[in-house]
Design a protein around this motif. Structure first.
Motif, PDB file in Angstrom:
ATOM      1  N   ALA A  17      43.592  -7.269  56.796  1.00 49.33           N
ATOM      2  CA  ALA A  17      44.359  -7.465  55.564  1.00 49.33           C
ATOM      3  C   ALA A  17      43.972  -6.413  54.531  1.00 49.33           C
ATOM      4  N   VAL A  18      42.681  -6.080  54.463  1.00 44.28           N
ATOM      5  CA  VAL A  18      42.196  -5.060  53.528  1.00 44.28           C
ATOM      6  C   VAL A  18      42.770  -3.690  53.875  1.00 44.28           C
ATOM      7  N   VAL A  69      48.601   0.373  48.306  1.00 47.51           N
ATOM      8  CA  VAL A  69      48.031   0.273  46.964  1.00 47.51           C
ATOM      9  C   VAL A  69      47.214   1.538  46.669  1.00 47.51           C
ATOM     10  N   PRO A  70      47.404   2.163  45.504  1.00 44.26           N
ATOM     11  CA  PRO A  70      46.668   3.389  45.170  1.00 44.26           C
ATOM     12  C   PRO A  70      45.148   3.195  45.234  1.00 44.26           C
ATOM     13  N   LYS A  71      44.460   4.254  45.591  1.00 41.63           N
ATOM     14  CA  LYS A  71      43.007   4.207  45.738  1.00 41.63           C
ATOM     15  C   LYS A  71      42.348   3.750  44.439  1.00 41.63           C
ATOM     16  N   GLY A  72      41.378   2.836  44.575  1.00 39.45           N
ATOM     17  CA  GLY A  72      40.635   2.337  43.429  1.00 39.45           C
ATOM     18  C   GLY A  72      41.226   1.103  42.786  1.00 39.45           C
ATOM     19  N   GLU A  73      42.498   0.811  43.054  1.00 37.11           N
ATOM     20  CA  GLU A  73      43.124  -0.393  42.495  1.00 37.11           C
ATOM     21  C   GLU A  73      42.678  -1.622  43.283  1.00 37.11           C
ATOM     22  N   GLN A  93      34.572  -7.809  44.198  1.00 38.27           N
ATOM     23  CA  GLN A  93      35.894  -7.187  44.118  1.00 38.27           C
ATOM     24  C   GLN A  93      36.119  -6.223  45.278  1.00 38.27           C
ATOM     25  N   PHE A  94      37.329  -6.243  45.809  1.00 40.29           N
ATOM     26  CA  PHE A  94      37.708  -5.363  46.904  1.00 40.29           C
ATOM     27  C   PHE A  94      38.835  -4.441  46.423  1.00 40.29           C
ATOM     28  N   ALA A  95      38.589  -3.152  46.481  1.00 39.25           N
ATOM     29  CA  ALA A  95      39.565  -2.170  46.005  1.00 39.25           C
ATOM     30  C   ALA A  95      40.106  -1.344  47.157  1.00 39.25           C
ATOM     31  N   SER A  96      41.269  -0.756  46.942  1.00 38.03           N
ATOM     32  CA  SER A  96      41.877   0.097  47.958  1.00 38.03           C
ATOM     33  C   SER A  96      41.042   1.359  48.150  1.00 38.03           C
ATOM     34  N   SER A  97      40.878   1.735  49.402  1.00 39.20           N
ATOM     35  CA  SER A  97      40.112   2.946  49.722  1.00 39.20           C
ATOM     36  C   SER A  97      41.013   4.036  50.284  1.00 39.20           C
TER      37      SER A  97
END
Length: 527
Positions: free
Chosen positions: A292-293, A300-304, A318-322
């Motif tokens: 899912a991640v 989703v843009p990186k860092g969002e 928190q899990f952010a887009s890489s």
């Protein structure tokens, strides 16, 4: 079945080993000095030493007797064995069963029952104890194909509920729908069963049959659906072009290879000229959290933020887009009541962190994360270990993710399954006849008044269907004729997919396209 007990948000490395042994209330000491084999040894003892040893034994025996008399009926706790006072009542209950129950006890069943009781007391349908066989099925659901009917189920308020059937599975083909309640299996009530217990009896070898008694919302009478078990495929991503510019990708669950399958599908559709994407996660019951991640990161843009996890100590992770290069084209995501768990993480992430519109119906509403712990004997405990929140901090548990554009499917998309074993013929009156009349009407045949009475008009409609399909013209709706009717209905449902049609409309507006410009492009290409 996937019959995954919703099964669930799981990480690929989520299985942890629990090293404590489960005791039955009586803990036996282990002496590391004790010989491993029965070896006879002869030892010479000098007379003086023998007398002293005898005196010591008598003294020790007297001491133990005095201790026992002093403490009456109280039990002597073995030195060196740790005690847990909160389990005194449990141990006493076990001792009472062992001493007083009229029949022989199965210790494994008693211990399993005690663990099940603790987990049931949580009132959480996603926390569960699994014996060796159930745990084996659980791990199988995560990483490989299996044999069953192919449906995600969960326990809800004492009932077993279908979350979603898997695309192309026997469960889907037989007509199982999200939120159907399974009240019996092969005529035996499963009221009060856990999801893992239900999975064990529903799943079976390929080619065997199982009959589920279903209670569907909006219907008065339960219905029996007989399903032939099969090998459930592990493919989770399906792509196609809707028109010259718009592609559609359906993700049916989040399994080990979903991300790679999605990348491959995107590459194929982009090569065919895709300018906009409909991402369909309807009836997707979830799966691996890691997948899912990685899938969410592709949009989703990186860092969002993708989502947040709230642990039992109140801390927030928190899990952010890489992803450095998220997909650079317009996307619309389609959801429904069968979109659950990891699907809802994806929907929440793209909506709140990437501004991607959602179309369809409010999702299932599973906002918790499960972690599995294995015991040494192969059994397993699956516990709800955390909550997950959307990027904006919303907990969607039992509320679901709401779409930006609420769109319902046509009513005929929810018609109940017609059993091909039934024979519906002239002069019969029943709910099944009314369902058949509705189906005939939807596919363009005229059955007369839709009233549940199989009259001459209904017979003529069936005769027309049989003639068009090259079947024996009997005017009786059964077997191959029933299958042909439901097959045509399925095609009609796909053609009348109002949710996907709305998504296409939004994408065409975004791209500055209309149906007329599409037609002009086709004419130019043809010339």
């Amino acid at each position: 079945m996937t019959e995954k007990n919703n099964e669930s948000l799981n990480t690929e490395d989520q299985t942890k080993e629990v090293n404590e042994e489960i005791t039955e209330g009586i803990m036996e000491s282990e002496n590391p000095e004790e010989p491993k084999e029965n070896i006879t040894r002869w030892v010479r003892i000098k007379p003086f030493h023998f007398v002293m040893l005898l005196f010591f034994v008598v003294f020790l025996t007297a001491g133990i007797t005095t201790f026992a008399l002093a403490f009456g009926d109280e039990k002597v706790v073995e030195v060196g064995v740790p005690t847990r006072t909160e389990f005194n009542k449990l141990f006493k209950a076990y001792d009472l069963l062992k001493d007083e129950y009229y029949d022989e006890l199965d210790q494994t069943d008693i211990v399993d029952g005690a663990i099940n009781g603790m987990l049931d007391a949580l009132g959480d349908p996603y926390s569960d104890y699994m014996n060796q066989k159930e745990a084996e099925n659980f791990h199988m659901n995560i990483s490989s194909s299996f044999q069953g009917i192919g449906a995600e189920i969960q326990e809800k308020d004492g009932f077993i509920m279908v979350v979603a059937p898997i695309k192309g599975s026997p469960a889907e083909e037989a007509g199982l729908k999200p939120q159907d309640l399974i009240i019996a299996v092969d005529g035996k009530s499963i009221s009060g069963y856990s999801a893992t217990e239900a999975v064990t009896i529903i799943r079976g070898e390929k080619g065997t049959k199982v009959t589920l008694t279903i209670q569907r919302a909006g219907t008065d009478q339960p219905m029996d659906i007989t399903i032939t078990r099969d090998e459930i495929p592990i493919k989770t991503v399906y792509g196609e072009m809707i028109n010259d510019h718009i592609g559609k990708i359906q993700i049916t669950s989040f399994s080990t290879n979903t991300t790679e399958e999605l990348k491959e599908a995107l590459k194929e559709l982009e090569a065919k000229g895709m300018k906009g994407l409909v991402l369909d996660i309807r009836q997707n019951p979830g799966g691996l959290l890691t997948q899912a991640v990685s899938v969410s990161s592709m949009f989703v843009p990186k860092g969002e933020l993708l989502f947040q996890v709230e642990h039992n100590d109140g801390s927030i992770e928190q899990f952010a887009s890489s992803e450095s290069n998220p997909l650079d084209l317009p996307v619309v995501v389609v959801i429904d009541e069968g979109s659950a768990s990891a699907s809802e993480i994806l929907a929440g992430a793209v909506s709140e962190s990437a501004g991607i519109p959602l179309v369809g119906k409010t999702s299932f509403g599973k906002g918790t994360v499960q972690t599995a712990f294995d015991f040494e004997d192969g059994s397993n405990i699956k516990l709800t270990s955390a909550k997950w929140l959307t990027p904006n901090g919303n907990w969607i548990h039992e509320k679901g993710v709401k779409p930006d554009y609420e769109v319902s499917l046509p009513e005929f998309a929810f018609l109940p399954f017609l059993n091909p074993d039934l024979q519906l013929k002239e002069s019969m009156q029943s709910q099944e006849v009314k369902t058949a009349e509705t189906m005939l009407q939807v596919i363009g045949l005229e059955p007369g008044e839709v009233d549940g009475f199989f009259d001459e008009a209904t017979k003529n409609a069936v005769l027309t269907l049989q003639k068009e399909a090259g079947l024996e013209e009997t005017g009786i709706l059964t077997a191959e004729t029933t299958i042909e009717l439901m097959s045509r209905l399925s095609v009609k449902i796909q053609e009348s997919d109002t949710q996907v049609n709305k998504a296409v409309e939004l994408l065409q507006q975004d791209l500055g396209l209309t149906e007329e410009t599409d037609e002009e492009v086709e004419e130019d290409t043809a010339s």
